[in-house]
Scaffold this active site. Structure first.
Site, mmCIF file in Angstrom:
data_model
loop_
_atom_site.group_PDB
_atom_site.id
_atom_site.type_symbol
_atom_site.label_atom_id
_atom_site.label_comp_id
_atom_site.label_asym_id
_atom_site.label_seq_id
_atom_site.Cartn_x
_atom_site.Cartn_y
_atom_site.Cartn_z
ATOM 1 C CD1 TRP A 137 -2.570 1.735 0.470
ATOM 2 C CD2 TRP A 137 -1.999 1.886 2.639
ATOM 3 N NE1 TRP A 137 -3.263 2.776 1.025
ATOM 4 C CE2 TRP A 137 -2.924 2.897 2.348
ATOM 5 C CE3 TRP A 137 -1.490 1.782 3.928
ATOM 6 C CZ2 TRP A 137 -3.372 3.797 3.304
ATOM 7 C CZ3 TRP A 137 -1.934 2.679 4.889
ATOM 8 C CH2 TRP A 137 -2.868 3.668 4.575
ATOM 9 C CG ASP A 216 -2.579 -2.693 6.972
ATOM 10 O OD1 ASP A 216 -3.786 -2.613 7.289
ATOM 11 O OD2 ASP A 216 -2.033 -1.887 6.200
ATOM 12 C CE LYS A 253 -10.033 0.581 2.973
ATOM 13 N NZ LYS A 253 -9.582 1.328 1.852
HETATM 14 C C1 LMR Z 1 -6.541 2.256 -0.897
HETATM 15 O O1 LMR Z 1 -5.530 1.560 -0.874
HETATM 16 O O2 LMR Z 1 -7.045 2.669 -1.946
HETATM 17 C C2 LMR Z 1 -7.243 2.590 0.382
HETATM 18 O O3 LMR Z 1 -6.588 2.025 1.458
HETATM 19 C C3 LMR Z 1 -7.535 4.030 0.534
HETATM 20 C C4 LMR Z 1 -6.366 4.797 1.075
HETATM 21 O O4 LMR Z 1 -6.481 5.387 2.155
HETATM 22 O O5 LMR Z 1 -5.331 4.818 0.436
#
Ligand code: LMR
Length: 407
Positions: A137, A216, A253
């Site tokens: 991420w 996470d 989510k």
């Molecule tokens: C994403 O990966 O799109 C989500 O977790 C939203 C974010 O906060 O980045």
């Protein structure tokens, strides 16, 4: 005068940073005037009409909490929320029964990761590696670098699948005592999770190297429709192996409470005598950052988890979301096969959770955005939630054309 002002200006040193890869994309999409535009960027749920969805369970909780006041919460958050959120994930475990959970309400998953990192720095400020998967991420690196960790990327993905051997090899070569961020389920961005057998091998290395795992856990329920099944790896580490761990939970989510910023950080300690100390560390870092956490989302989650009829409705709501995602995943795969789009698209149905990592090149991604007004991350991660019967055919056709025309 002007030049003295300039010399004295601290702010003139401010760099101009590039837009955030996820929120910056939404901004670009909003500025696009095309009637065909489609946003497949940020991980937010949309219903089959492409609209945000207020979960029926959330609607019931909103009615129940209406008019219940606006006082400050304690620094560590709403006690009933903390207890019920920990119970959701760790019910039946020795850690819960033995008072070994040190928890604190957080600003959703990002806040939970930040508090976890800040608390570990507070406990031991000596230099320490923090291990991420590559890819991961987009925000992970920034969060932990900002806290002073030395961030290391471990290879995770090859040939459109989870690369267990490379990942285990890198984990095994890491510095003992490092912190390792593990995606509890529905790996973001690849959608490729270890199997249970693979998790056991990962856990064995974590234990042997005395690594500190932080889960996470932003997508519990989105993978299988069942929070228990999706939190299996967490329970394996803390219950079956008795390891210490951090657990960072988001209700953005799985309850659709994105803007309420509601989450939990929980540390599982080895001994209940440590629990209160760890809570005070969490309170200390919370106080220095957000003071006390927001009230409304905590009340909603606490009400949903603590009221059996509303909780049953929520379990149905999760199935509604996860099964719609699964259905569009299968349809997209099917259409690319029918169009005979060059390439092997089996990874789309092998992946799980909210995202598909399509495997397009950055040039193809840019072409699809500029020519067809379809917005996905530069890595070609798409949020499947943005697809529906009204736009899936268009997206499949555009991907097909881009793959045929662009390198
Ligand atoms: C994403 O990966 O799109 C989500 O977790 C939203 C974010 O906060 O980045």
């Amino acid at each position: 005068m002007g030049s003295i002002q300039t010399e004295l200006s601290l702010l003139q040193k401010a760099p101009l940073f590039p837009p955030d890869p996820i929120f910056g994309l939404t901004k670009q999409y909003l500025a696009d005037g095309s009637p065909n535009k489609i946003l497949l960027g940020g991980g937010t749920y949309r219903d089959e009409k492409g609209q945000p969805w207020v979960l029926p369970s959330v609607g019931l909780a909103e009615e129940a909490v209406r008019g219940s006041g606006h006082e400050h919460l304690p620094i560590a958050g709403l006690q009933s929320f903390r207890d019920r959120a920990a119970e959701l994930i760790l019910h039946g475990t020795q850690a819960l029964k033995g008072g070994r959970i040190a928890s604190c309400q957080s600003l959703s998953g990002t806040g939970a990761l930040f508090l976890a990192g800040a608390a570990l720095r507070e406990i031991d400020p000596s230099p320490r590696d923090l291990l991420l998967t590559s890819p991961t991420w987009a925000n992970h690196k920034r969060i932990f670098e900002s806290l002073g960790f030395v961030v290391k990327d471990l290879p995770y993905y090859k040939n459109q699948r989870f690369d267990l051997d490379s990942y285990l090899g890198a984990l095994d070569s890491s510095r003992p005592g490092s912190i390792v961020i593990l995606h509890a389920c529905a790996h973001n961005p690849t959608g490729c999770d270890p199997t249970r057998e693979q998790w056991k091998r990962i856990a064995a290395v974590v234990e042997a190297k005395s690594l500190f795992p932080i889960f996470d856990s932003a997508y519990l329920g989105f993978k299988s429709g069942d929070v228990d099944a999706d939190s299996w790896a967490i329970r394996y580490f803390v219950e079956d192996l008795g390891l210490e761990a951090g657990i960072c939970v988001s209700f953005s989510k799985n309850m659709g409470l994105y803007g309420e910023r509601i989450g939990l950080v929980a540390f599982v300690t080895r001994d209940s005598s440590l629990t209160q100390n760890v809570v005070t560390v969490l309170e200390r870092v919370q106080r220095a950052t957000v003071s006390t956490p927001p009230l409304y989302g905590a009340k909603l989650v606490s009400t949903i988890l603590g009221t059996s009829e509303i909780k049953s409705q929520w379990e149905k709501d999760i199935i509604t979301m996860s099964s719609r995602i699964l259905a569009v995943r299968q349809k997209l795969h099917q259409r690319l096969l029918e169009l005979q789009t060059p390439g092997d698209w089996s990874h789309i149905i092998a992946q799980e959770g909210m995202f598909s990592y399509l495997g397009l090149s950055p040039t193809q991604v840019a072409h699809i955005r500029d020519e067809y007004h379809i917005y996905m991350l530069g890595s070609s991660r798409i949020a499947l939630t943005g697809l529906n019967d009204g736009n899936l055919e268009y997206v499949a056709q555009c991907v097909d054309k881009a793959v045929r025309q662009i390198e």
